[in-house]
Design a protein around this motif. Sequence first.
Motif, short mmCIF file in Angstrom:
data_model
loop_
_atom_site.label_atom_id
_atom_site.label_comp_id
_atom_site.label_asym_id
_atom_site.label_seq_id
_atom_site.Cartn_x
_atom_site.Cartn_y
_atom_site.Cartn_z
N LEU A 184 0.81 -1.21 0.00
CA LEU A 184 0.00 0.00 0.00
C LEU A 184 0.85 1.26 0.00
N ASN A 185 1.89 1.30 0.86
CA ASN A 185 2.65 2.54 1.03
C ASN A 185 4.15 2.33 1.10
N GLY A 186 4.64 1.19 0.62
CA GLY A 186 6.07 0.97 0.53
C GLY A 186 6.80 0.86 1.85
N ASN A 187 6.09 0.36 2.88
CA ASN A 187 6.68 0.26 4.21
C ASN A 187 7.23 -1.13 4.51
N THR A 188 8.37 -1.16 5.17
CA THR A 188 8.85 -2.39 5.78
C THR A 188 8.04 -2.66 7.03
N ILE A 189 7.59 -3.90 7.21
CA ILE A 189 6.95 -4.29 8.46
C ILE A 189 7.55 -5.61 8.93
N ASP A 190 7.44 -5.87 10.20
CA ASP A 190 7.88 -7.14 10.77
C ASP A 190 6.89 -7.50 11.86
N ILE A 191 6.05 -8.50 11.59
CA ILE A 191 5.04 -8.93 12.56
C ILE A 191 5.13 -10.44 12.73
N ILE A 192 4.79 -10.91 13.92
CA ILE A 192 4.77 -12.33 14.23
C ILE A 192 3.35 -12.70 14.62
N VAL A 193 2.87 -13.82 14.09
CA VAL A 193 1.49 -14.26 14.30
C VAL A 193 1.50 -15.71 14.80
N ASP A 194 0.69 -15.98 15.81
CA ASP A 194 0.59 -17.33 16.37
C ASP A 194 -0.86 -17.63 16.72
N ASP A 195 -1.16 -18.92 16.85
CA ASP A 195 -2.46 -19.40 17.35
C ASP A 195 -3.63 -18.84 16.56
N PHE A 196 -3.57 -19.03 15.22
CA PHE A 196 -4.62 -18.58 14.31
C PHE A 196 -5.78 -19.57 14.32
N ALA A 197 -7.01 -19.04 14.31
CA ALA A 197 -8.21 -19.87 14.17
C ALA A 197 -9.25 -19.11 13.37
N MET A 198 -10.09 -19.85 12.65
CA MET A 198 -11.13 -19.26 11.81
C MET A 198 -12.41 -20.08 11.97
N THR A 199 -13.53 -19.41 12.24
CA THR A 199 -14.81 -20.10 12.39
C THR A 199 -15.86 -19.48 11.49
N SER A 200 -16.98 -20.18 11.36
CA SER A 200 -18.12 -19.67 10.61
C SER A 200 -19.26 -19.32 11.55
N ASP A 201 -18.92 -18.92 12.77
CA ASP A 201 -19.91 -18.55 13.77
C ASP A 201 -20.18 -17.06 13.77
N ALA A 202 -21.26 -16.67 14.43
CA ALA A 202 -21.57 -15.26 14.62
C ALA A 202 -20.96 -14.72 15.91
N ASN A 203 -20.38 -15.61 16.73
CA ASN A 203 -19.79 -15.20 18.00
C ASN A 203 -18.27 -15.27 17.94
N ALA A 204 -17.61 -14.37 18.65
CA ALA A 204 -16.15 -14.33 18.66
C ALA A 204 -15.56 -15.62 19.22
N ILE A 205 -14.34 -15.92 18.83
CA ILE A 205 -13.69 -17.18 19.20
C ILE A 205 -13.17 -17.13 20.63
N GLY A 206 -12.54 -16.02 21.00
CA GLY A 206 -11.99 -15.89 22.33
C GLY A 206 -10.57 -16.43 22.43
N PRO A 207 -9.98 -16.37 23.62
CA PRO A 207 -8.60 -16.80 23.80
C PRO A 207 -8.42 -18.29 23.51
N GLY A 208 -7.19 -18.67 23.20
CA GLY A 208 -6.89 -20.07 22.95
C GLY A 208 -5.49 -20.25 22.43
N GLN A 209 -5.11 -21.48 22.22
CA GLN A 209 -3.80 -21.79 21.68
C GLN A 209 -3.86 -23.04 20.84
N ILE A 210 -2.94 -23.16 19.90
CA ILE A 210 -2.86 -24.32 19.03
C ILE A 210 -1.62 -25.11 19.41
N GLU A 211 -1.80 -26.37 19.76
CA GLU A 211 -0.69 -27.22 20.15
C GLU A 211 -0.66 -28.47 19.28
N ALA A 212 0.53 -28.99 19.05
CA ALA A 212 0.68 -30.25 18.31
C ALA A 212 0.56 -31.41 19.28
#
Length: 214
Positions: A184-212
Motif C-alpha cells: 500500500l505505502n512501501g513500508n517495511t513491516i515485521d510482525i509475528i502471528v501465532d495461534d490462528f483460528a477461523m470459524t463460521s460462527d456469529a460469535n467471537a472465538i476468544g482466547p486459545g492456543q494451538i498445540e501439536a
Amino acid sequence: MAIVNLSGAETGDLNEGSSTSGTLSVQSLIKRTGGYAYEFNPLLTAVGWVRFAEPEANGTNGDGSPGGNNRWVRFYLYLVTAPASGDEQILNFLAATGTTVKAEVRLNSDRTLSAYDSVGGSAGTTSTALSLLTWYLVEVFCDSSTTTGDVYVKINGTQEITGTNLNTNGTGHGRVTIGKSANLNGNTIDIIVDDFAMTSDANAIGPGQIEAMQ
C-alpha cells in the motif's frame, strides 16, 4: 463452535497454509505457545503472506472456499516493526468466487489498527496503540449475508471497531490472508502471528492456543 481452519505453525514449516508468497517464515525464536510461529517481514514494497481456507475432503490443506455468511478470525499479534508512515495491510477476507477482497485490516504507523470494506470504506480505527514486542489477542469479524455487512475488530477481548452497513461484496467467504498481501505505502513491516483460528460462527472465538498432539 464451527471451526473452519486453525494453525499454530506447529509443523515447523509453511505447509499448514493453502498458499504462501513473498517474505515470510516459520520461526521458533519468538512464539506465544508451542514451538513455532509465523513471521512476516517484507522490506519496503515487498509482500509476504499465508492464506487459509477450508481443508479439502481428503484432509489436505487445499484451497477450499466454504462460502457462508459469518466469519470470525482469531490470532495473536506481536509487532517488531510497524510502518514508518501511512499503513500496510495485515489481514484480509477474500470472496469464495476468487481473490476479491471483502474486508481488510491495516496496521498504521501509530500502531493502531484500521478496518476497511471491499471498496475502501472505513469501518473505523482502534483506540489502542499496540506496543512493540508484546503479544495481543486480535479478533476480526466479517459478515456478508446481504449486499452490505458488518466488520468488527477486538483487541484483548474488547471490541474497538464496529463497522455496520459496509460493502463486504455480498458473496460468501473464501480464504483469509494473514500478512502483507499487497503493497500500500512501501513500508517495511515485521510482525509475528501465532495461534490462528477461523470459524463460521456469529460469535467471537476468544482466547486459545494451538498445540501439536503427538
